[in-house]
Design an enzyme around this catalytic site. Sequence first.
Site, mmCIF file in Angstrom:
data_model
loop_
_atom_site.group_PDB
_atom_site.id
_atom_site.type_symbol
_atom_site.label_atom_id
_atom_site.label_comp_id
_atom_site.label_asym_id
_atom_site.label_seq_id
_atom_site.Cartn_x
_atom_site.Cartn_y
_atom_site.Cartn_z
ATOM 1 N N ASP A 162 0.729 -1.148 0.030
ATOM 2 C CA ASP A 162 0.052 0.084 0.057
ATOM 3 C C ASP A 162 0.942 1.284 -0.017
ATOM 4 O OD1 ASP A 162 -1.666 -2.229 0.489
ATOM 5 O OD2 ASP A 162 -2.328 -1.370 2.217
ATOM 6 N N GLU A 392 2.612 -9.980 11.562
ATOM 7 C CA GLU A 392 2.246 -9.463 10.173
ATOM 8 C C GLU A 392 3.678 -9.115 9.520
ATOM 9 O OE1 GLU A 392 -0.144 -6.106 10.232
ATOM 10 O OE2 GLU A 392 -0.565 -6.153 8.013
HETATM 11 C C1 DGY Z 1 -5.419 -2.281 4.306
HETATM 12 O O1 DGY Z 1 -6.472 -2.043 4.281
HETATM 13 O O2 DGY Z 1 -4.570 -2.204 4.826
HETATM 14 C C2 DGY Z 1 -5.283 -3.268 3.107
HETATM 15 O O3 DGY Z 1 -4.128 -3.363 2.892
HETATM 16 C C3 DGY Z 1 -6.208 -2.802 1.956
HETATM 17 O O4 DGY Z 1 -6.379 -4.021 1.253
#
Ligand code: DGY
Length: 419
Positions: A162, A392
């Site tokens: 992201d 994560e």
């Molecule tokens: C989040 O919401 O952080 C995800 O990566 C988007 O899919």
Amino acid sequence: MTDSLTDAQATLRANDRGGYTVPTARLYPFQWNWDSAFVAMGFSTFDEDRAWREIERLLQGQWADGLLPHIVFHAPSDDYFPGPDTWGTTHTPPTSGITQPPVLATAARLLFDTAMHRGDAQARMAAIYPALLRNHRWWQQARDPRRTGLVATLHPWESGMDNSPAWDRAMARVPTSTSTPIRRRDTGHIDPAMRPREVDYQRFIHLVDCFRAVAWDPARMFAATPFRMADPATNAILLRAEQDLLVLAQRFGTAPEQAEIAGRIAGLSAGIGTLWNNRVGLWTARDLIDDTPVEVGTSAGLLALFARAASGEQSARAAATLTGWAGRVRFLVPSTDPASPCFEPLRYWRGPVWAVMNWMIAEGLDASGQPELAARVRADTVALIDAAGPMEYFDPTDGKGAGGTAFSWTAAIRLLLAN
Ligand code: DGY
């Protein structure tokens, strides 16, 4: 079994919501596309039936045109933003309207290779194959309409990475205005210092608003978006998935389908070649709006090895780049070049180590004749997970686990690395 493997299996079981697996409780309460592909591979090490089920459940979200959405909202939850209302798509079950890196055919092939001689594996694979083929056709039609050999990523969420610094320059042109009010839930679950910033979310949601306004029509999205990138990770993962789909097509498909897939493989291989960046010593993204290459090295730029798309010279150079990174951090593979001013060891995709990336990179290093570096990457991954648990992601400077806890895809990779 070691404690760590027991813990990994227990993590997958605990995140099972009835045939699909959430990435982690609360932070990500639905089924995510590429997460589930890795989860299916993880389940394949101890529960083949459940592994098939993960894929079958994800495919319930597939659209008529072949799109495999990045989120399938099987059951409501208030723990996540943006939910189904913001996406405003018309599918049942509700889904998002963008996609994610297409790992699924690779997962299906791995599962089939493992399970082939058992149970109903032949019938289940035969039922999945046409959906994978439709999805790969969608990639070409929707995301490479001009047949350049490279598919476009229209939202940073589609890359799965992201807030990668690879998107900084292009995202700067995305307006921060939104018609949807931003009600972030992620920063209520996780330390905001480990998550994308507020301005990133404004731009993420601006893009969602923009696509909803064109009713999720692929051609109109492609034309309307202020963000259109050729991502080396998505393209490499798709190329690898096409190679795996071709093997499946030899058993489950027709001769014309095999020829069609081989054609896309040739196109993607040539396309990825154009992403090689000699200044960075890796493959880097290209902004398709102003045809400008990205100049920061990220772990995405190592996945051409996973797609077996590198020349001998490029492999050696990429391995040297990675070795240079190893001199600056304790654990491989940082998601951003640790010498870059953009490097932030705890902020999501701006520095942390991600187990799924390490698994693909290690496979790629092996395939390109770098077994020692592959072994180092695998050993670091196991050491990180065994010390901190299936977090994560991990800080490459000290190994600290970060982000969500009891994370499904990290657990899945721990299981794969034991095999
Ligand atoms: C989040 O919401 O952080 C995800 O990566 C988007 O899919």
